[in-house]
Design an enzyme around this catalytic site. Sequence first.
Site, PDB file in Angstrom:
ATOM      1  N   GLY A  18      -5.319  -6.649   4.619  1.00 43.47           N
ATOM      2  CA  GLY A  18      -4.211  -7.583   4.880  1.00 43.47           C
ATOM      3  C   GLY A  18      -2.890  -6.832   4.962  1.00 43.47           C
ATOM      4  O   GLY A  18      -2.660  -5.904   4.196  1.00 43.47           O
ATOM      5  N   ARG A  79      -9.688  -5.606   9.782  1.00 44.81           N
ATOM      6  CA  ARG A  79     -10.859  -5.346   8.953  1.00 44.81           C
ATOM      7  C   ARG A  79     -11.900  -4.727   9.878  1.00 44.81           C
ATOM      8  O   ARG A  79     -11.911  -4.993  11.080  1.00 44.81           O
ATOM      9  CB  ARG A  79     -11.339  -6.636   8.307  1.00 44.81           C
ATOM     10  CG  ARG A  79     -10.211  -7.272   7.481  1.00 44.81           C
ATOM     11  CD  ARG A  79     -10.649  -7.981   6.226  1.00 44.81           C
ATOM     12  NE  ARG A  79      -9.627  -7.908   5.192  1.00 44.81           N
ATOM     13  CZ  ARG A  79      -8.580  -8.744   5.057  1.00 44.81           C
ATOM     14  NH1 ARG A  79      -8.423  -9.736   5.893  1.00 44.81           N
ATOM     15  NH2 ARG A  79      -7.703  -8.576   4.086  1.00 44.81           N
ATOM     16  N   ASP A 110      -7.931  -2.316  -2.464  1.00 47.19           N
ATOM     17  CA  ASP A 110      -9.153  -1.696  -3.005  1.00 47.19           C
ATOM     18  C   ASP A 110     -10.229  -1.471  -1.945  1.00 47.19           C
ATOM     19  O   ASP A 110     -10.924  -0.460  -1.963  1.00 47.19           O
ATOM     20  CB  ASP A 110      -9.741  -2.589  -4.113  1.00 47.19           C
ATOM     21  CG  ASP A 110      -9.064  -2.324  -5.454  1.00 47.19           C
ATOM     22  OD1 ASP A 110      -8.643  -1.178  -5.686  1.00 47.19           O
ATOM     23  OD2 ASP A 110      -8.966  -3.266  -6.256  1.00 47.19           O
ATOM     24  N   THR A 132      -0.468  -4.262  -0.714  1.00 53.18           N
ATOM     25  CA  THR A 132      -0.978  -5.634  -0.569  1.00 53.18           C
ATOM     26  C   THR A 132      -0.044  -6.571  -1.330  1.00 53.18           C
ATOM     27  O   THR A 132       0.446  -6.197  -2.408  1.00 53.18           O
ATOM     28  CB  THR A 132      -2.412  -5.807  -1.107  1.00 53.18           C
ATOM     29  OG1 THR A 132      -2.631  -7.193  -1.417  1.00 53.18           O
ATOM     30  CG2 THR A 132      -2.692  -5.011  -2.360  1.00 53.18           C
ATOM     31  N   ASP A 134      -0.881  -9.039  -2.900  1.00 56.28           N
ATOM     32  CA  ASP A 134      -1.603  -9.652  -4.025  1.00 56.28           C
ATOM     33  C   ASP A 134      -1.418  -8.915  -5.350  1.00 56.28           C
ATOM     34  O   ASP A 134      -1.746  -9.445  -6.409  1.00 56.28           O
ATOM     35  CB  ASP A 134      -3.102  -9.725  -3.706  1.00 56.28           C
ATOM     36  CG  ASP A 134      -3.386 -10.484  -2.419  1.00 56.28           C
ATOM     37  OD1 ASP A 134      -2.550 -11.315  -2.045  1.00 56.28           O
ATOM     38  OD2 ASP A 134      -4.439 -10.238  -1.799  1.00 56.28           O
ATOM     39  N   ASP A 136      -3.233  -6.755  -6.558  1.00 56.67           N
ATOM     40  CA  ASP A 136      -4.538  -6.786  -7.236  1.00 56.67           C
ATOM     41  C   ASP A 136      -5.277  -5.443  -7.164  1.00 56.67           C
ATOM     42  O   ASP A 136      -6.498  -5.403  -7.306  1.00 56.67           O
ATOM     43  CB  ASP A 136      -5.419  -7.902  -6.632  1.00 56.67           C
ATOM     44  CG  ASP A 136      -5.694  -7.684  -5.150  1.00 56.67           C
ATOM     45  OD1 ASP A 136      -5.047  -6.822  -4.533  1.00 56.67           O
ATOM     46  OD2 ASP A 136      -6.576  -8.381  -4.613  1.00 56.67           O
ATOM     47  N   ARG A 178      -5.479 -13.993  -2.958  1.00 55.13           N
ATOM     48  CA  ARG A 178      -6.945 -13.842  -2.902  1.00 55.13           C
ATOM     49  C   ARG A 178      -7.555 -14.307  -4.226  1.00 55.13           C
ATOM     50  O   ARG A 178      -7.305 -15.410  -4.641  1.00 55.13           O
ATOM     51  CB  ARG A 178      -7.321 -12.407  -2.560  1.00 55.13           C
ATOM     52  CG  ARG A 178      -7.599 -12.276  -1.077  1.00 55.13           C
ATOM     53  CD  ARG A 178      -8.640 -11.254  -0.708  1.00 55.13           C
ATOM     54  NE  ARG A 178      -8.259  -9.899  -1.017  1.00 55.13           N
ATOM     55  CZ  ARG A 178      -8.742  -8.846  -0.382  1.00 55.13           C
ATOM     56  NH1 ARG A 178      -9.590  -9.009   0.602  1.00 55.13           N
ATOM     57  NH2 ARG A 178      -8.400  -7.645  -0.715  1.00 55.13           N
TER      58      ARG A 178
END
Length: 328
Positions: A18, A79, A110, A132, A134, A136, A178
Amino acid sequence: MAKTRSHVRRIGVLTSGGDAPGMNSAIRAVVRASVHHGIECLGIRRGYNGLINGDVVELKAKDVNGLITRGGTILYTARCPEFNTEEGLQKAANSIKYLGMDGLIVVGGDGTFRGARDVSRYGVNVVGIPGTIDNDVACSNYTIGFDTACNTAMHAIDKLRDTMQSHERCSIVEVMGRNAGHLALYVGIACGATAMLLPELPYNFDKDVAEKIRGGRIRGRTHHLIIAAEGVGHIDELATSIKEETGMDPRVTILGHIQRGGSPTARDRVTASRMGEMAVRTLLEGKRNRVIVISNREMVDLDMDEALAMEKGLQISMLNAAYILTQI
Ligand code: ADP
């Protein structure tokens, strides 16, 4: 700073997964640091697809002029399911050799780092930069794009609050993230939410939502803001439950991809610039398979395998603050 002597002559940079505001700032830094050290930089387009298909462009200093302010990524991102296969990885490794790349810098999450680790097994030296919205990525306290996304969501919700106030309304706002609740927690605190629903913590509708709305009403609150992370899901059912339990008719707003765009904040520009510069230096120093991370407020490089084995939860001190602040 003196130019580094190294056997590295040409490197590649790509963005994958993303997109996030600040990816362009990272590309700019990689290119400018390469120029400074007298090495060539190839931009690989559309994530790992560009490696497989040899879709590359040489990047010079003039190509990244003015890029620090721009959201998105000039290299495009995508992707690439083929990269999860031995055949795809072999094709990518062949391209890297054919193009004469002595190192590869990847900006992403990741998943992107797992791809980088896999291709490194074919003898390619890789460095990861966490990017990202996120936040995360387990190995780093911070990922490029998070601050901009928080601010974008906060400004949108501030506007929403004006109309919620006028109409004495309840709003449920879904923010991205996400499977992680970092963005929802941060934005929830920043916007003074009535409740924050996070995928990491299963919630009890009565105690964590209905009771907070009822209690707020008794204390004179006329409008109510529920922030839900996208990973929580079932947002329409939540709206129905609120209607049944409180009589309010909640409006659902999904902020969506707006959070992924926009000019990066100072924090994201500076973090991306420093990480990009450090990634090039890491390759030139001959270090192998590293990820540039923020750890205890310092920017350091970690072993890619160790970085991928890490786990990340929500920050407990922030959760505690959110808990206290949403009790009244
Ligand atoms: P993010 O980097 O934001 O976590 P994804 O999880 O979608 O995003 O991963 C981005 C891309 O990285 C994937 O489309 C694929 O090309 C590559 N990738 C992810 N996981 C692997 C893996 N285990 N092996 C090889 N490549 C992978």
